[in-house]
Write an enzyme that holds these catalytic residues in place. Structure first.
Site, PDB file in Angstrom:
ATOM      1  N   GLU A   1      44.469 -30.301  76.868  1.00 37.11           N
ATOM      2  CA  GLU A   1      43.221 -29.747  76.340  1.00 37.11           C
ATOM      3  C   GLU A   1      43.048 -30.130  74.870  1.00 37.11           C
ATOM      4  OE1 GLU A   1      42.758 -25.463  75.361  1.00 37.11           O
ATOM      5  OE2 GLU A   1      41.207 -25.466  76.903  1.00 37.11           O
TER       6      GLU A   1
ATOM      7  N   TYR B   1      34.545 -30.485  73.309  1.00 40.59           N
ATOM      8  CA  TYR B   1      35.693 -29.989  74.081  1.00 40.59           C
ATOM      9  C   TYR B   1      35.990 -30.998  75.165  1.00 40.59           C
ATOM     10  CZ  TYR B   1      38.330 -27.206  77.437  1.00 40.59           C
ATOM     11  OH  TYR B   1      39.299 -26.755  78.308  1.00 40.59           O
TER      12      TYR B   1
END
Ligand code: GDP
Ligand code: MN
Length: 388
Positions: A198, A109
């Site tokens: 993101e 991530y």
């Protein structure tokens, strides 16, 4: 403002960031044309909505051939996708993205966020990707790291090295790759006035390539005036028409559920007006903030928009004439009334610059406008006039 995954990936691609080849699918014919172009054995079809959690909700499907792809298309296209992030109403899938597939070795991530508390940009990384990051932050906090970027230094090479090390990379080539990658993302963030980038998951493929498998971006609304390319990506279809029209005239219109239309100047006065109407037992249908410098024509147009709302039973104009003079407002009210077929009750409360002139304009117009200089009295009056 948010954009779709395929749009964010297009931006990434323009900056030379590794994303898989993909095609936007807006109708079945697009799918038929695009599928043969997929060079990998499998393809991935992804529902395009402004929300994550699609994988778990059935919005991301691996497909073997065109036939299977068509089946998935029909299951998702113009259906509502309900994921953890869409809310219970779900979001209508108006397009899909067909991508080449990749074999995943590791999932990470990575995000860039605006850290308002520290007034800088922070990078969040996690060794575990493709998962709910909020949940991970609670349950396995040690897998997540936040790195603050000094706005004066930018991304120094020790920052990209810190990221690469944390994610378990050691060899020189990958460290170099990370350095270029993180710098490109930072460049996008600044150049595009983003508030969030993101990538969940960022993956290491089995053939050791670093790939952004998902991409999410949000932008600063107040910077959109200088981001024409981003603004063109805006999907307004979910918004109320009046709100969009108002925005074009630099007015801000917020639609509410009651029956009293409100035209005010300044967000503070808008809040106070709504409270005052509520205290008097009424309920606002909207608030329309004309800001500080709207012309008579624009204000009249704004009033017309309020009158057009079929829920509106009466209008309360509550303006404190500072930069906007009271005579400008009064002229706009009269202009709007002249255009109106059905005369709805209207209460006007004016205070401030050119108050006397404004009052005279309203009185001389001979329209049944209730004039007052008290906000409380105005609220009570419009509530009584609309509750008959
Ligand atoms: P989200 O659920 O809305 O965040 O959608 P993502 O784009 O992150 O996709 C969900 C998951 O699908 C990812 O976490 C991956 O595990 C998986 N996925 C997406 N593309 C591929 C692919 O090309 N190959 C494989 N094996 N998995 C994929
Ligand atoms: Mn994702």
């Amino acid at each position: 403002m948010n954009i779709y995954e395929y749009q964010a990936k297009k931006i990434f691609k323009n900056y030379g960031i590794n994303v898989l080849d993909g095609y936007l699918i807006e109708k079945i014919e697009d799918l038929e044309a695009a599928f043969p172009k997929i060079k990998t054995r499998l393809g991935v079809l992804k529902a395009q909505v402004h929300a994550g959690g699609r994988g778990k909700a059935g919005g991301v499907k691996i497909v073997k051939n065109l036939e299977e792809a068509k089946k998935v298309f029909n299951e998702l296209y113009y259906k509502k996708l309900i994921s953890k992030q869409t809310g219970e109403d779900g979001e209508l899938v108006k397009s899909l993205y067909l991508e080449e597939a990749c074999e995943i070795d590791k999932e990470f991530y990575l995000s860039f966020i605006l850290n308002r508390k520290k007034a800088l940009i922070s990078i969040i990384i996690s060794k575990k990707g493709g998962v709910d990051i909020e949940k991970l932050a609670v349950e396995e906090a040690d897998k997540i790291k936040t790195i603050d970027i000094d706005p004066l230094l930018g991304i120094s090479s020790y920052i990209s090295r810190e990221i690469a090390f944390f994610l378990g990379f050691k060899d020189k080539e990958k460290l170099k790759e990370f350095d270029i990658f993180i710098n490109k993302l930072y460049k996008i963030y600044l150049e595009k006035d983003a508030t969030m980038i993101e990538i969940n998951p960022l993956v290491l493929s089995k053939d050791e390539k670093l790939i952004c498998l998902d991409a999410k971006m949000s932008f600063d609304d107040n910077a959109l005036f200088r981001q024409k390319e981003i603004l063109a990506m805006k999907d307004d279809s979910k918004r109320i028409k009046a709100e969009i029209d108002a925005e074009k005239d630099s007015l801000s219109y917020v639609s509410l559920s009651g029956n009293i239309g409100c035209l005010v100047n300044g967000a503070g006065l808008a809040m106070a007006t709504m409270d005052s109407i509520k205290f008097s037992g009424g309920s606002p249908a909207n608030f329309l903030d004309i800001g500080g410098s709207a012309s008579t024509e624009i204000i009249a147009k704004a009033l017309g928009m309020i009158f057009d709302d079929e829920n509106v039973r009466g209008v309360f104009v509550n303006v404190f004439g500072g930069i906007n003079h009271c005579d400008t407002i009064a002229n706009a009210v009269v202009m709007a009334m002249e255009k109106l077929d059905e005369k709805l009750p209207i209460v006007v409360r004016l205070q401030g610059t050119n108050y006397e002139i404004g009052k005279k304009i309203i009185e001389d117009s001979n329209f049944p406008i209730y004039l007052t200089d008290s906000m409380d009295e105005g609220s009570k009056k419009i509530v009584s006039l609309t509750s008959i």
